[in-house]
Design a protein around this motif. Structure first.
Motif, mmCIF file in Angstrom:
data_model
loop_
_atom_site.group_PDB
_atom_site.id
_atom_site.type_symbol
_atom_site.label_atom_id
_atom_site.label_comp_id
_atom_site.label_asym_id
_atom_site.label_seq_id
_atom_site.Cartn_x
_atom_site.Cartn_y
_atom_site.Cartn_z
ATOM 1 N N TYR A 57 0.855 -1.187 0.000
ATOM 2 C CA TYR A 57 0.000 0.000 0.000
ATOM 3 C C TYR A 57 0.888 1.233 0.000
ATOM 4 C CZ TYR A 57 1.012 0.404 5.019
ATOM 5 O OH TYR A 57 1.649 0.532 6.219
ATOM 6 N N ALA A 58 0.284 2.340 -0.400
ATOM 7 C CA ALA A 58 0.995 3.624 -0.331
ATOM 8 C C ALA A 58 0.156 4.603 0.473
ATOM 9 C CB ALA A 58 1.202 4.179 -1.745
ATOM 10 N N VAL A 59 0.840 5.431 1.225
ATOM 11 C CA VAL A 59 0.170 6.502 1.970
ATOM 12 C C VAL A 59 0.717 7.831 1.457
ATOM 13 C CG1 VAL A 59 0.006 7.620 4.228
ATOM 14 C CG2 VAL A 59 -0.334 5.152 4.036
ATOM 15 N N VAL A 60 -0.183 8.660 0.952
ATOM 16 C CA VAL A 60 0.228 9.960 0.431
ATOM 17 C C VAL A 60 -0.415 11.033 1.312
ATOM 18 C CG1 VAL A 60 0.284 11.491 -1.574
ATOM 19 C CG2 VAL A 60 0.316 9.011 -1.897
ATOM 20 N N GLY A 61 0.412 11.718 2.099
ATOM 21 C CA GLY A 61 -0.094 12.720 3.043
ATOM 22 C C GLY A 61 0.122 14.120 2.495
ATOM 23 N N ILE A 62 -0.931 14.924 2.559
ATOM 24 C CA ILE A 62 -0.879 16.285 2.016
ATOM 25 C C ILE A 62 -1.264 17.261 3.122
ATOM 26 C CG2 ILE A 62 -1.828 17.853 0.256
ATOM 27 C CD1 ILE A 62 -2.602 15.345 -1.376
ATOM 28 N N GLY A 63 -0.439 18.261 3.329
ATOM 29 C CA GLY A 63 -0.761 19.301 4.320
ATOM 30 C C GLY A 63 -0.772 20.654 3.631
ATOM 31 N N VAL A 64 -1.913 21.364 3.700
ATOM 32 C CA VAL A 64 -2.022 22.680 3.053
ATOM 33 C C VAL A 64 -2.289 23.732 4.125
ATOM 34 C CG1 VAL A 64 -3.148 24.018 1.229
ATOM 35 C CG2 VAL A 64 -3.168 21.521 1.098
ATOM 36 N N ASN A 65 -1.507 24.803 4.118
ATOM 37 C CA ASN A 65 -1.797 25.928 5.013
ATOM 38 C C ASN A 65 -2.820 26.814 4.317
ATOM 39 O OD1 ASN A 65 0.346 24.960 6.553
ATOM 40 N ND2 ASN A 65 1.816 26.347 5.581
ATOM 41 N N ILE A 66 -4.029 26.874 4.850
ATOM 42 C CA ILE A 66 -5.071 27.674 4.185
ATOM 43 C C ILE A 66 -5.144 29.072 4.804
ATOM 44 C CG2 ILE A 66 -7.519 27.808 3.596
ATOM 45 C CD1 ILE A 66 -7.479 24.837 3.216
ATOM 46 N N PHE A 67 -5.172 29.126 6.129
ATOM 47 C CA PHE A 67 -5.168 30.429 6.806
ATOM 48 C C PHE A 67 -3.905 30.526 7.658
ATOM 49 C CE2 PHE A 67 -9.646 29.107 6.403
ATOM 50 C CZ PHE A 67 -10.070 30.103 5.532
ATOM 51 N N ALA A 68 -3.372 31.743 7.779
ATOM 52 C CA ALA A 68 -2.177 31.937 8.610
ATOM 53 C C ALA A 68 -2.610 32.079 10.071
ATOM 54 C CB ALA A 68 -1.439 33.184 8.157
ATOM 55 N N PRO A 69 -1.842 31.518 11.013
ATOM 56 C CA PRO A 69 -2.204 31.694 12.429
ATOM 57 C C PRO A 69 -2.154 33.180 12.808
ATOM 58 C CG PRO A 69 -0.411 30.101 12.157
ATOM 59 C CD PRO A 69 -0.632 30.721 10.828
ATOM 60 N N ASN A 70 -3.080 33.625 13.675
ATOM 61 C CA ASN A 70 -3.085 35.037 14.116
ATOM 62 C C ASN A 70 -1.738 35.451 14.687
ATOM 63 O OD1 ASN A 70 -5.650 35.629 13.391
ATOM 64 N ND2 ASN A 70 -6.537 35.004 15.366
ATOM 65 N N GLU A 71 -1.136 34.506 15.436
ATOM 66 C CA GLU A 71 0.129 34.831 16.112
ATOM 67 C C GLU A 71 1.327 34.631 15.182
ATOM 68 O OE1 GLU A 71 -1.888 32.353 16.584
ATOM 69 O OE2 GLU A 71 -0.791 30.492 16.815
ATOM 70 N N GLY A 72 1.083 34.287 13.925
ATOM 71 C CA GLY A 72 2.161 34.033 12.965
ATOM 72 C C GLY A 72 2.597 32.576 13.019
ATOM 73 N N PHE A 73 3.370 32.156 12.016
ATOM 74 C CA PHE A 73 3.862 30.774 11.979
ATOM 75 C C PHE A 73 4.948 30.598 13.042
ATOM 76 C CE2 PHE A 73 2.023 31.154 7.740
ATOM 77 C CZ PHE A 73 1.338 29.948 7.655
ATOM 78 N N PRO A 74 5.170 29.373 13.511
ATOM 79 C CA PRO A 74 6.239 29.128 14.495
ATOM 80 C C PRO A 74 7.580 29.670 13.977
ATOM 81 C CG PRO A 74 4.966 27.117 14.101
ATOM 82 C CD PRO A 74 4.472 28.132 13.127
ATOM 83 N N PRO A 75 8.436 30.175 14.894
ATOM 84 C CA PRO A 75 9.676 30.839 14.478
ATOM 85 C C PRO A 75 10.532 30.023 13.519
ATOM 86 C CG PRO A 75 9.411 30.866 16.859
ATOM 87 C CD PRO A 75 8.246 30.123 16.315
ATOM 88 N N GLU A 76 10.571 28.682 13.718
ATOM 89 C CA GLU A 76 11.484 27.866 12.902
ATOM 90 C C GLU A 76 11.051 27.776 11.432
ATOM 91 O OE1 GLU A 76 9.787 26.948 15.529
ATOM 92 O OE2 GLU A 76 8.699 25.072 15.166
ATOM 93 N N ILE A 77 9.772 28.092 11.136
ATOM 94 C CA ILE A 77 9.346 28.023 9.716
ATOM 95 C C ILE A 77 8.873 29.387 9.203
ATOM 96 C CG2 ILE A 77 8.757 25.562 9.706
ATOM 97 C CD1 ILE A 77 5.813 26.353 10.072
ATOM 98 N N ARG A 78 8.990 30.411 10.056
ATOM 99 C CA ARG A 78 8.410 31.728 9.722
ATOM 100 C C ARG A 78 8.943 32.292 8.410
ATOM 101 N NH1 ARG A 78 7.656 35.072 14.946
ATOM 102 N NH2 ARG A 78 6.099 33.443 15.214
ATOM 103 N N ASP A 79 10.223 32.063 8.126
ATOM 104 C CA ASP A 79 10.807 32.655 6.912
ATOM 105 C C ASP A 79 10.235 32.060 5.633
ATOM 106 O OD1 ASP A 79 12.324 34.264 8.373
ATOM 107 O OD2 ASP A 79 14.181 33.077 8.186
ATOM 108 N N VAL A 80 9.863 30.796 5.722
ATOM 109 C CA VAL A 80 9.471 30.106 4.470
ATOM 110 C C VAL A 80 7.972 29.820 4.383
ATOM 111 C CG1 VAL A 80 9.910 27.737 5.247
ATOM 112 C CG2 VAL A 80 10.243 28.304 2.864
ATOM 113 N N ALA A 81 7.297 29.676 5.532
ATOM 114 C CA ALA A 81 5.892 29.233 5.489
ATOM 115 C C ALA A 81 4.943 30.360 5.118
ATOM 116 C CB ALA A 81 5.486 28.647 6.844
ATOM 117 N N GLY A 82 3.947 30.010 4.330
ATOM 118 C CA GLY A 82 2.886 30.953 3.982
ATOM 119 C C GLY A 82 1.558 30.220 3.968
#
Ligand code: BTN
Length: 335
Positions: A211-236
């Motif tokens: 079997y295969a498992v294909v996991g997809i994660g999409v950021n639809i809305f940005a958190p009010n407090e912003g993304f966690p510091p470790e991904i803040r530069d790249v995440a949108g």
């Protein structure tokens, strides 16, 4: 309430509230409250006019959306077209990781295709042991459990197909055009809005894919407090301010399922053209970092010339040597 007596409309609203984010049929409401279906429909129209967010869908009934952008299994199923009836939709309010859930199902011998969707992951997983931030109510976290008849070495094509299916769904539902960063990230401009993690199990008997498992994660809305510091530069996120269409999370989820299932059913490589067209690496310089025990000799800066029909990245190093990089062999950083 009028003069202490609860009105028909209030009774219907109470019933919808008890079943918030799921459908209840007009007949069921009529039976429970001793009303005709016409009377139910009249009250629903009046409740909608008063600003209650009630969906009315043929053959499904009515569904009160309790917050502005809820995620609900019933609503995702109601939006499905191609995949309707062809895949088991499993919805969880929260879980550790939908990929782990799907693998568990696969290990238990579940033979049908399934997609597990959750509104929140407490231990969302990214590639190479990283975590994937999965806050409640803001994204889409979903994992397909599939049993494709493909060779193990071709399993990475599922990742590429999932990237195209997701980018296409984003265009269809939001009108936004996401780029694909080889192999499995989607970008809006310079920000990563989606990651894909494909895992699988190999049958020792057939040496094929169990079997295969294909996991997809999409950021639809940005958190009010912003993304966690470790991904803040790249995440949108797809929506960082600006008005999102109603019901965007359910619609996007259903469109991803429809697109991806159609592609895997077709089982050909027609998606590769769109994968190439959406690539944000072609013509750019990348840094090629070998990792793992791959025996690779080449590394360093290279120009990306193309993506070939196997979804391999065709690069040319500064010394003129050309190489076709396959996924899993290298990590690439864009410069
Ligand atoms: C990456 O960017 O490194 C890949 C991220 C993959 C995240 C998705 S969210 C749904 C599924 N469940 C997980 O734990 N991970 C994947």
């Amino acid at each position: 309430m009028a003069g202490g007596k609860i009105t028909t409309k209030e009774k219907i609203l109470n019933l919808l509230t008890e079943n918030a984010n799921s459908f209840i049929s007009g007949q069921e409401i009529a039976d429970k409250l001793f009303l005709t279906r016409a009377a139910v429909w009249k009250s629903i129209k009046s409740l909608q006019a008063e600003g209650n967010n009630i969906l009315a869908v043929n053959n499904r009934g009515y569904c009160l959306l309790s917050d502005s952008q809820p995620l609900s299994g019933a609503m995702i199923e109601a939006e499905l077209q191609y995949a309707s009836g062809n895949i088991e939709v499993i919805f969880l309010d929260e879980t550790e990781s939908t990929n782990d859930d799907a693998k568990r199902l696969g290990n238990e011998g579940y033979e049908k295709n399934a997609v597990i969707i959750s509104d929140y992951q407490s231990k969302g997983k990214g590639r190479r042991g990283r975590s994937f931030s999965s806050p409640k109510g803001l994204g889409l976290y979903m994992s397909f459990l599939l049993h494709p008849d493909i060779r193990v070495e071709d399993a990475y094509l599922l990742t590429c197909a999932a990237a195209v299916a997701t980018a296409r769904a984003i265009s269809q539902i939001t009108g936004k055009d996401a780029d694909i960063k080889w192999v499995n990230d989607l970008y809006l401009g310079s920000k990563k809005i989606c990651g894909i993690l494909t895992e699988g199990s190999v049958s020792l008997e057939t040496t094929g894919l169990d079997y295969a498992v294909v996991g997809i994660g999409v950021n639809i809305f940005a958190p009010n407090e912003g993304f966690p510091p470790e991904i803040r530069d790249v995440a949108g996120a797809l929506y960082e301010g600006g008005q999102a269409p109603d019901n965007v999370r359910n619609k996007l989820c259903a469109a991803i399922i429809d697109n991806f299932l159609k592609m895997t059913d077709e089982g050909d490589r027609t998606f590769v053209k769109e994968y190439r067209d959406r690539s944000n690496l072609i013509g750019h310089y990348v840094k090629v970092n070998p990792y793992g025990d791959t025996g690779r000799k080449l590394e360093g800066y290279a120009k990306v010339l193309d993506i070939d029909d196997n979804c391999h990245l065709v690069v040319e190093y500064e010394n003129g040597v050309r190489e076709s990089l396959s996924t899993g062999e290298v990590s690439v950083r864009k410069y």
